[in-house]
Write a protein that holds these residues in place. Structure first.
Motif, PDB file in Angstrom:
ATOM      1  N   ALA A 414     -16.406  40.582  -6.862  1.00 10.04           N
ATOM      2  CA  ALA A 414     -17.194  40.122  -5.713  1.00 10.04           C
ATOM      3  C   ALA A 414     -17.693  38.703  -5.936  1.00 10.04           C
ATOM      4  CB  ALA A 414     -18.376  41.061  -5.470  1.00 10.04           C
ATOM      5  N   VAL A 415     -18.018  38.353  -7.200  1.00 14.38           N
ATOM      6  CA  VAL A 415     -18.420  36.983  -7.533  1.00 14.38           C
ATOM      7  C   VAL A 415     -17.320  35.998  -7.157  1.00 14.38           C
ATOM      8  CG1 VAL A 415     -18.796  35.400  -9.478  1.00 14.38           C
ATOM      9  CG2 VAL A 415     -20.053  37.554  -9.359  1.00 14.38           C
ATOM     10  N   ILE A 416     -16.084  36.329  -7.529  1.00 12.87           N
ATOM     11  CA  ILE A 416     -14.965  35.424  -7.274  1.00 12.87           C
ATOM     12  C   ILE A 416     -14.684  35.318  -5.776  1.00 12.87           C
ATOM     13  CG2 ILE A 416     -12.505  35.052  -7.700  1.00 12.87           C
ATOM     14  CD1 ILE A 416     -12.994  36.522 -10.427  1.00 12.87           C
ATOM     15  N   PHE A 417     -14.699  36.452  -5.086  1.00 16.35           N
ATOM     16  CA  PHE A 417     -14.528  36.417  -3.635  1.00 16.35           C
ATOM     17  C   PHE A 417     -15.659  35.624  -2.973  1.00 16.35           C
ATOM     18  CE2 PHE A 417     -11.629  40.172  -3.863  1.00 16.35           C
ATOM     19  CZ  PHE A 417     -10.629  39.696  -3.028  1.00 16.35           C
ATOM     20  N   SER A 418     -16.902  35.854  -3.420  1.00 17.36           N
ATOM     21  CA  SER A 418     -18.054  35.164  -2.833  1.00 17.36           C
ATOM     22  C   SER A 418     -17.949  33.655  -3.022  1.00 17.36           C
ATOM     23  CB  SER A 418     -19.358  35.664  -3.460  1.00 17.36           C
ATOM     24  OG  SER A 418     -19.597  37.006  -3.131  1.00 17.36           O
ATOM     25  N   ALA A 419     -17.516  33.243  -4.217  1.00 18.53           N
ATOM     26  CA  ALA A 419     -17.364  31.817  -4.479  1.00 18.53           C
ATOM     27  C   ALA A 419     -16.297  31.206  -3.588  1.00 18.53           C
ATOM     28  CB  ALA A 419     -17.020  31.594  -5.954  1.00 18.53           C
ATOM     29  N   ALA A 420     -15.207  31.937  -3.387  1.00 19.64           N
ATOM     30  CA  ALA A 420     -14.155  31.452  -2.482  1.00 19.64           C
ATOM     31  C   ALA A 420     -14.684  31.311  -1.065  1.00 19.64           C
ATOM     32  CB  ALA A 420     -12.965  32.413  -2.508  1.00 19.64           C
ATOM     33  N   MET A 421     -15.465  32.282  -0.633  1.00 21.02           N
ATOM     34  CA  MET A 421     -16.013  32.259   0.723  1.00 21.02           C
ATOM     35  C   MET A 421     -17.050  31.158   0.894  1.00 21.02           C
ATOM     36  SD  MET A 421     -16.324  36.390   1.009  1.00 21.02           S
ATOM     37  CE  MET A 421     -17.666  36.359   2.197  1.00 21.02           C
ATOM     38  N   SER A 422     -17.906  30.946  -0.117  1.00 10.23           N
ATOM     39  CA  SER A 422     -18.987  29.968   0.015  1.00 10.23           C
ATOM     40  C   SER A 422     -18.449  28.558   0.167  1.00 10.23           C
ATOM     41  CB  SER A 422     -19.931  30.048  -1.190  1.00 10.23           C
ATOM     42  OG  SER A 422     -19.267  29.661  -2.379  1.00 10.23           O
ATOM     43  N   SER A 423     -17.493  28.183  -0.671  1.00 15.32           N
ATOM     44  CA  SER A 423     -16.952  26.828  -0.591  1.00 15.32           C
ATOM     45  C   SER A 423     -16.100  26.647   0.659  1.00 15.32           C
ATOM     46  CB  SER A 423     -16.133  26.505  -1.844  1.00 15.32           C
ATOM     47  OG  SER A 423     -15.139  27.488  -2.052  1.00 15.32           O
ATOM     48  N   THR A 424     -15.322  27.663   1.009  1.00 19.39           N
ATOM     49  CA  THR A 424     -14.458  27.555   2.185  1.00 19.39           C
ATOM     50  C   THR A 424     -15.266  27.466   3.464  1.00 19.39           C
ATOM     51  OG1 THR A 424     -12.776  28.870   1.028  1.00 19.39           O
ATOM     52  CG2 THR A 424     -12.499  28.580   3.389  1.00 19.39           C
ATOM     53  N   SER A 425     -16.350  28.234   3.567  1.00 21.74           N
ATOM     54  CA  SER A 425     -17.168  28.200   4.789  1.00 21.74           C
ATOM     55  C   SER A 425     -17.781  26.822   4.982  1.00 21.74           C
ATOM     56  CB  SER A 425     -18.260  29.272   4.724  1.00 21.74           C
ATOM     57  OG  SER A 425     -19.168  29.013   3.670  1.00 21.74           O
ATOM     58  N   ALA A 426     -18.264  26.215   3.889  1.00 22.75           N
ATOM     59  CA  ALA A 426     -18.838  24.875   3.998  1.00 22.75           C
ATOM     60  C   ALA A 426     -17.787  23.854   4.409  1.00 22.75           C
ATOM     61  CB  ALA A 426     -19.469  24.471   2.663  1.00 22.75           C
ATOM     62  N   GLU A 427     -16.577  24.012   3.890  1.00 19.24           N
ATOM     63  CA  GLU A 427     -15.494  23.088   4.237  1.00 19.24           C
ATOM     64  C   GLU A 427     -15.111  23.218   5.709  1.00 19.24           C
ATOM     65  OE1 GLU A 427     -12.715  24.373   1.347  1.00 19.24           O
ATOM     66  OE2 GLU A 427     -13.380  22.972  -0.195  1.00 19.24           O
ATOM     67  N   LEU A 428     -14.976  24.447   6.191  1.00 18.83           N
ATOM     68  CA  LEU A 428     -14.613  24.647   7.599  1.00 18.83           C
ATOM     69  C   LEU A 428     -15.708  24.112   8.513  1.00 18.83           C
ATOM     70  CD1 LEU A 428     -13.087  28.255   7.607  1.00 18.83           C
ATOM     71  CD2 LEU A 428     -11.937  26.060   7.305  1.00 18.83           C
ATOM     72  N   ASN A 429     -16.962  24.348   8.142  1.00 20.00           N
ATOM     73  CA  ASN A 429     -18.095  23.860   8.928  1.00 20.00           C
ATOM     74  C   ASN A 429     -18.086  22.330   9.003  1.00 20.00           C
ATOM     75  OD1 ASN A 429     -21.652  23.719   8.568  1.00 20.00           O
ATOM     76  ND2 ASN A 429     -20.543  24.256  10.426  1.00 20.00           N
ATOM     77  N   ALA A 430     -17.801  21.684   7.868  1.00 24.54           N
ATOM     78  CA  ALA A 430     -17.768  20.223   7.826  1.00 24.54           C
ATOM     79  C   ALA A 430     -16.559  19.666   8.572  1.00 24.54           C
ATOM     80  CB  ALA A 430     -17.749  19.756   6.374  1.00 24.54           C
ATOM     81  N   LEU A 431     -15.417  20.300   8.431  1.00 24.14           N
ATOM     82  CA  LEU A 431     -14.219  19.856   9.146  1.00 24.14           C
ATOM     83  C   LEU A 431     -14.430  19.927  10.651  1.00 24.14           C
ATOM     84  CD1 LEU A 431     -11.555  21.637   6.923  1.00 24.14           C
ATOM     85  CD2 LEU A 431     -11.745  19.166   7.225  1.00 24.14           C
ATOM     86  N   ALA A 432     -15.069  21.011  11.106  1.00 30.16           N
ATOM     87  CA  ALA A 432     -15.323  21.169  12.541  1.00 30.16           C
ATOM     88  C   ALA A 432     -16.307  20.128  13.051  1.00 30.16           C
ATOM     89  CB  ALA A 432     -15.853  22.571  12.822  1.00 30.16           C
ATOM     90  N   SER A 433     -17.377  19.876  12.290  1.00 34.90           N
ATOM     91  CA  SER A 433     -18.376  18.907  12.744  1.00 34.90           C
ATOM     92  C   SER A 433     -17.791  17.501  12.789  1.00 34.90           C
ATOM     93  CB  SER A 433     -19.612  18.938  11.836  1.00 34.90           C
ATOM     94  OG  SER A 433     -19.276  18.593  10.516  1.00 34.90           O
ATOM     95  N   THR A 434     -16.994  17.142  11.774  1.00 40.44           N
ATOM     96  CA  THR A 434     -16.375  15.811  11.765  1.00 40.44           C
ATOM     97  C   THR A 434     -15.397  15.657  12.915  1.00 40.44           C
ATOM     98  OG1 THR A 434     -16.592  15.705   9.350  1.00 40.44           O
ATOM     99  CG2 THR A 434     -15.019  14.191  10.374  1.00 40.44           C
ATOM    100  N   THR A 435     -14.593  16.673  13.162  1.00 44.51           N
ATOM    101  CA  THR A 435     -13.630  16.607  14.268  1.00 44.51           C
ATOM    102  C   THR A 435     -14.338  16.527  15.611  1.00 44.51           C
ATOM    103  OG1 THR A 435     -12.095  17.939  12.955  1.00 44.51           O
ATOM    104  CG2 THR A 435     -11.626  17.723  15.296  1.00 44.51           C
ATOM    105  N   THR A 436     -15.384  17.330  15.780  1.00 40.54           N
ATOM    106  CA  THR A 436     -16.110  17.347  17.057  1.00 40.54           C
ATOM    107  C   THR A 436     -16.818  16.024  17.317  1.00 40.54           C
ATOM    108  OG1 THR A 436     -16.476  19.735  16.853  1.00 40.54           O
ATOM    109  CG2 THR A 436     -17.882  18.536  18.403  1.00 40.54           C
ATOM    110  N   VAL A 437     -17.596  15.560  16.331  1.00 38.70           N
ATOM    111  CA  VAL A 437     -18.466  14.402  16.534  1.00 38.70           C
ATOM    112  C   VAL A 437     -17.710  13.083  16.420  1.00 38.70           C
ATOM    113  CG1 VAL A 437     -20.493  13.180  15.649  1.00 38.70           C
ATOM    114  CG2 VAL A 437     -20.493  15.676  15.766  1.00 38.70           C
ATOM    115  N   ASP A 438     -16.854  12.954  15.392  1.00 41.78           N
ATOM    116  CA  ASP A 438     -16.219  11.663  15.104  1.00 41.78           C
ATOM    117  C   ASP A 438     -14.907  11.450  15.840  1.00 41.78           C
ATOM    118  OD1 ASP A 438     -18.057  10.525  13.028  1.00 41.78           O
ATOM    119  OD2 ASP A 438     -17.532  12.378  12.009  1.00 41.78           O
ATOM    120  N   ILE A 439     -14.210  12.522  16.165  1.00 39.84           N
ATOM    121  CA  ILE A 439     -12.908  12.367  16.818  1.00 39.84           C
ATOM    122  C   ILE A 439     -12.979  12.787  18.283  1.00 39.84           C
ATOM    123  CG2 ILE A 439     -10.463  12.956  16.724  1.00 39.84           C
ATOM    124  CD1 ILE A 439     -11.452  11.428  14.263  1.00 39.84           C
TER     125      ILE A 439
END
Length: 567
Positions: A414-439
């Motif tokens: 669960a630690v390994i899955f959680s770590a995968a989810m935590s970093s990926t969620s932040a990346e998707l959130n940032a990718l969406a915000s950059t695409t929405t606001v900047d592009i």
């Protein structure tokens, strides 16, 4: 895995996802979705920043790094505390004063639209690829350990992340990061305690560290100034400083974490907290890998840690050659085991001459061990070229499966899955915000309601999640996974940081000059990387961050000199 382990693992994961969806449902505007209504306190920001950086790769690859190469990787983070101070003093007040959603909004105010779009696109390219790696890297290992297909494991991780990230945006990411870091710290401390307990059958904690040192695994500081040496004090303080400045100061996946703070003070405290805790955390994870190495000096180490590869050999025409090599390997292990017990006796006696002599024997046995493992990789390649020959990323997960008690195995997975989810969620959130606001909002749909941009942000989050899953399904591993992400970042971070440094401190350089300078600098960085890859020029990847940043500044200055001045 037992039923208890499955229950612990799935129960932990579904609780985190469900809690994140429930706590953050119903964002009504883009400010709440992308910045969480600026409600986060410093400790939540600090944990979220750490969780974003601490991907599953950290907990799979870093112990393997410590096992194979010792502690010197910790030098990679030596520039981090200074980077946190610089960002707290320079970056954070500016972002808050301008009330930006993304770091790249500032660049248009300082330069022009094309510079903003260029840096945003560099981020989208780098972080978009990294999102796929952060899903794929743990999936390929976990799939082999728990018996799922690789495709199902990738989709399982990706869908869980998409569910709460699309629903709650930045709030959901911050909320789930708290639970994920709690699970991660608990699991790692338990694993470390179990490891020390198993080692106590052979050596005390202090004796284990001494043995590790005699075999070159406690090499924390390397003062050698060599551009071809990947991890030294200087590459960490200089190259690492510029990498961390760019990552935490200009990478939207991190900037978005502290832009959700309730004040400049809270954001600063969150980053300083990260700077103080990150190095001890990485030290602890590397030390876990080193102690696993010591454990396998007394207990039989697998010839190859990737069971899928070794099992394939067992069922092939190369089986006889493999079995003969395993017998040779077991004889060496028995010899090495006796040498280690002899070293413990000599360390207790304190005879330095005898210790040095015994150390030579241990180093010689270690070299023989490495040679046998290389031969094993050759047999695997001969069996099937598609089989993975590198096994360092499987070391810690093998220890988990073989040595941890029932229930704790499920928690560590669960630690390994959680770590995968935590970093990926932040990346998707940032990718969406950059695409929405900047592009999207700046260049495509300039007029729209709050609800329109909120829905666009959710749609982009979903699309990047699907793209990350698709990339993960097609990706292939290279080098050590923790290095793979850092190499990918180093190809772009230096250039992005250089643009921001020029924006902050070189006021006479204008938009056209910095844009041309950034294009030239990125071209040089990529050229240097490939020259190193093909052994034409020896420059390790950490230095690319410093090179890219300095080149943007230099090229920008020169281009501005020759360009006509405008009032």
């Amino acid at each position: 895995m037992t039923v208890i382990d499955w229950t612990v693992m799935l129960g932990t994961l579904f609780f985190i996802v469900g809690y994140g969806i429930w706590k953050t449902r119903g964002s009504k505007n883009i400010g709440a979705y992308l910045k969480g209504d600026n409600q986060d306190k410093w400790w939540a920001i600090g944990l979220s920043v750490m969780a974003t950086q601490a991907s599953a790769i950290t907990f799979l690859s870093t112990p393997g790094q410590g096992f194979e190469d010792g502690m010197r990787f910790v030098q990679f983070y030596f520039g981090l505390p200074l980077a946190m101070v610089i960002i707290s003093v320079v970056f954070i007040p500016l972002y808050y004063r301008l009330k930006v959603y993304t770091a790249y909004e500032f660049l248009e105010k300082r330069f022009d639209r094309k510079t903003r779009v260029f840096t945003a696109m560099l981020f989208l390219l780098q972080r978009g690829l990294a999102a796929g790696i952060t899903i794929y890297a743990p999936a390929i290992i976990l799939s082999q350990i728990i018996g799922w297909s690789l495709s199902f494991t990738v989709i399982f991780i990706g869908v869980l992340v998409i569910l709460y990230t699309v629903t709650g945006g930045t709030k959901a990411v911050s909320q789930t990061h708290k639970q994920q870091m709690a699970v991660i710290f608990t699991g790692m401390f338990i694993a470390f305690g179990v490891l020390v307990w198993h080692l106590s059958d052979h050596a005390s904690f202090g004796e284990s560290l001494q043995l590790a040192g005699k075999m070159g695994r406690m090499n924390i500081i390397d003062l050698d100034f060599d551009l071809s040496n990947r991890y030294t004090l200087w590459s960490g303080l200089l190259g690492g400083l510029f990498l961390q400045l760019s990552y935490f100061g200009t990478d939207q996946s991190q900037v978005q974490r502290y832009l959700s703070g309730s004040s400049v003070k809270e954001s600063r405290l969150g980053l300083i907290f990260n700077g103080l805790v990150k190095i001890p955390m990485q030290f602890f994870i590397l030390l876990t890998g080193v102690l696993v190495f010591v454990l396998y000096q007394f207990e039989k180490e697998p010839l190859h840690f990737n069971n899928v590869a070794s099992n394939a050999v067992e069922q092939s025409a190369t089986k006889a050659e493999w079995n003969a090599l395993e017998k040779e390997y077991e004889m060496l292990w028995q010899e090495k085991k006796e040498q280690n017990y002899a070293m413990l006796d000599k360390l207790a006696a304190g005879d330095e001459a005898a210790i040095d002599q015994q150390q030579e024997l241990l180093v010689n046995s270690l070299e023989k061990r490495n040679a046998l493992k290389e031969r094993a990789k050759g047999i695997i390649s001969k069996t099937d070229e598609k089989l993975e020959t590198r096994d360092s990323d499987y070391i810690f997960i093998t220890f988990i499966m073989n040595y941890l008690p029932i229930g704790i195995v499920g928690l560590l997975l669960a630690v390994i899955f959680s770590a995968a989810m935590s970093s990926t969620s932040a990346e998707l959130n940032a990718l969406a915000s950059t695409t929405t606001v900047d592009i999207y909002k700046r260049n495509i749909q300039q007029e729209g309601s709050e609800k329109h941009y909120l829905n666009a942000s959710k749609l982009f989050t979903l699309l990047f999640g699907i793209l990350a899953i698709a990339f993960a399904l097609m990706a292939s591993l290279f080098e050590n996974l923790i290095q793979a992400v850092n190499i990918l970042g180093s190809l772009f971070y230096g250039t992005i940081l250089g643009v921001f440094i020029v924006a902050f401190f070189m006021k006479k350089i204008k938009g056209n000059a910095v844009f041309i300078g950034a294009l030239l600098a990125e071209s040089v960085v990529i050229t240097v990387y490939f020259l190193d890859k093909y052994d034409i020029l020896n420059v390790e990847y950490l230095w690319l961050n410093l090179i890219g940043c300095l080149l943007v500044m230099g090229f920008g200055f020169l281009v501005q000199l020759v360009m006509p001045q405008r009032s």
